[in-house]
Write a protein that holds these residues in place. Structure first.
Motif, PDB file in Angstrom:
ATOM      1  N   SER A 126       3.749  11.329  -4.878  1.00 26.37           N
ATOM      2  CA  SER A 126       2.540  11.234  -5.687  1.00 26.37           C
ATOM      3  C   SER A 126       2.870  10.895  -7.134  1.00 26.37           C
ATOM      4  N   LYS A 127       3.960  11.453  -7.653  1.00 21.13           N
ATOM      5  CA  LYS A 127       4.382  11.116  -9.012  1.00 21.13           C
ATOM      6  C   LYS A 127       4.750   9.637  -9.098  1.00 21.13           C
ATOM      7  N   ALA A 128       5.507   9.170  -8.105  1.00 22.66           N
ATOM      8  CA  ALA A 128       5.901   7.761  -8.087  1.00 22.66           C
ATOM      9  C   ALA A 128       4.675   6.862  -7.959  1.00 22.66           C
ATOM     10  N   ALA A 129       3.731   7.276  -7.118  1.00 27.08           N
ATOM     11  CA  ALA A 129       2.512   6.485  -6.946  1.00 27.08           C
ATOM     12  C   ALA A 129       1.724   6.405  -8.244  1.00 27.08           C
ATOM     13  N   ALA A 130       1.642   7.533  -8.965  1.00 24.09           N
ATOM     14  CA  ALA A 130       0.919   7.558 -10.231  1.00 24.09           C
ATOM     15  C   ALA A 130       1.589   6.668 -11.265  1.00 24.09           C
ATOM     16  N   ALA A 131       2.919   6.750 -11.341  1.00 25.69           N
ATOM     17  CA  ALA A 131       3.659   5.926 -12.299  1.00 25.69           C
ATOM     18  C   ALA A 131       3.540   4.447 -11.961  1.00 25.69           C
ATOM     19  N   ARG A 140       0.848  -1.191   0.000  1.00 26.48           N
ATOM     20  CA  ARG A 140       0.000   0.000   0.000  1.00 26.48           C
ATOM     21  C   ARG A 140       0.885   1.243   0.000  1.00 26.48           C
ATOM     22  N   THR A 141       0.836   1.967  -1.107  1.00 24.27           N
ATOM     23  CA  THR A 141       1.670   3.148  -1.278  1.00 24.27           C
ATOM     24  C   THR A 141       1.089   4.363  -0.567  1.00 24.27           C
ATOM     25  N   LEU A 142       1.950   5.111   0.105  1.00 22.65           N
ATOM     26  CA  LEU A 142       1.577   6.358   0.770  1.00 22.65           C
ATOM     27  C   LEU A 142       2.263   7.534   0.080  1.00 22.65           C
ATOM     28  N   ASN A 143       1.839   8.753   0.398  1.00 21.81           N
ATOM     29  CA  ASN A 143       2.512   9.943  -0.142  1.00 21.81           C
ATOM     30  C   ASN A 143       2.539  11.096   0.856  1.00 21.81           C
ATOM     31  N   PHE A 144       2.414  10.787   2.143  1.00 17.10           N
ATOM     32  CA  PHE A 144       2.308  11.855   3.128  1.00 17.10           C
ATOM     33  C   PHE A 144       3.615  12.652   3.256  1.00 17.10           C
ATOM     34  N   ILE A 145       4.724  12.109   2.776  1.00 14.57           N
ATOM     35  CA  ILE A 145       5.999  12.829   2.860  1.00 14.57           C
ATOM     36  C   ILE A 145       6.079  13.936   1.806  1.00 14.57           C
TER      37      ILE A 145
END
Length: 250
Positions: free
Chosen positions: A137-142, A114-119
């Motif tokens: 967020s970019k990494a999560a989208a990719a 489960r990917t997070l992006n709070f950082i």
């Protein structure tokens, strides 16, 4: 006695022509350096030794599930929460991904990543996403596009590279760079294009959903986290998270 030359004379024309040629050469050299500088971020993948995997991969409920096709009925299931900008997540990946992969391939372990992006700079990345600057967020989208492809080998190696080489990619890669990396790792053109055209906001939505789930299940947001049956692994705070694989498959 000195004389003023006619600016339209042949001599001055030759000088101006030479200056124009020089400026063109300088522009070309600068353009080449800029292009090479951008490409240098993904050139490093040329030395990256991709791993073969036998596991299956699927994307559902904002989680990427890594599971052997021969997983045992009593295989242990855990949720792995991680942020691609989190150095501790990178350390955990370097230390335990080999063990995790072996346990998955042996059918003993099923992992829901489960990917997070709070950082990115706010609790759920919403502030940074307005300007599309958040690396997480970019990494999560990719990586969502990679996960949708169903290519477990590509997903495993992209994830591994991003986590283990954060100093090379953090706040340096744009979606085109992620796409170039996927291509270097063998992604077909459809996957490459889907990464190039991915909307960063979609990665934000996926990560935000995982943020809310982690908060609802545990009341605390941090990374990396290993959750089994709603509880953190390890449960003993004196035990290192680096031991998590041994703890769950013992």
């Amino acid at each position: 006695m000195s004389t003023v030359k006619d600016p339209n004379s042949k001599g001055n024309s030759g000088f101006l022509w030479g200056l124009a040629v020089l400026l063109v050469i300088v522009a070309v050299v600068i353009g080449y350096i800029v292009y090479q500088g951008r490409g240098a971020q993904t050139d490093a993948l040329g030395d990256y030794a991709a791993e073969d995997v036998s596991m299956d991969m699927s994307l559902a409920d904002n989680a990427v599930t890594l599971k052997s096709p021969d997983a045992a009925k009593d295989a242990v299931e855990v949720e792995l929460y991680e942020d691609y900008s989190c150095p501790h997540c990178g350390d955990l990946a370097k230390e335990t991904d080999g063990q995790m992969k072996d346990a998955i391939d042996e059918g003993k372990l099923i992992v829901h990543v489960r990917t997070l992006n709070f950082i990115d700079g706010s609790q759920n990345g919403l502030e940074s996403i307005k300007s599309n600057k958040g690396h997480s967020s970019k990494a999560a989208a990719a990586m969502e596009q990679v996960a949708k492809s169903g290519d477990a080998t590509l997903y495993w190696n992209m994830r591994k590279y991003l986590l283990e080489n954060q100093s090379k990619v953090y706040n340096k890669w744009e979606l085109n760079d992620f796409a170039d990396a996927a291509k270097a790792l063998g992604a077909d053109q459809d996957i490459v294009k889907s990464i190039q055209e991915a909307k960063v906001g979609e990665g934000n939505q996926l990560a935000t959903a995982n943020y809310k789930k982690l908060d609802a299940d545990t009341g605390q947001i941090s990374s990396p986290r290993i959750i089994k049956d709603g509880k953190d692994i390890p449960e003993d705070k004196n035990t290192s998270i680096m031991e998590w694989v041994d703890l769950v498959v013992e």
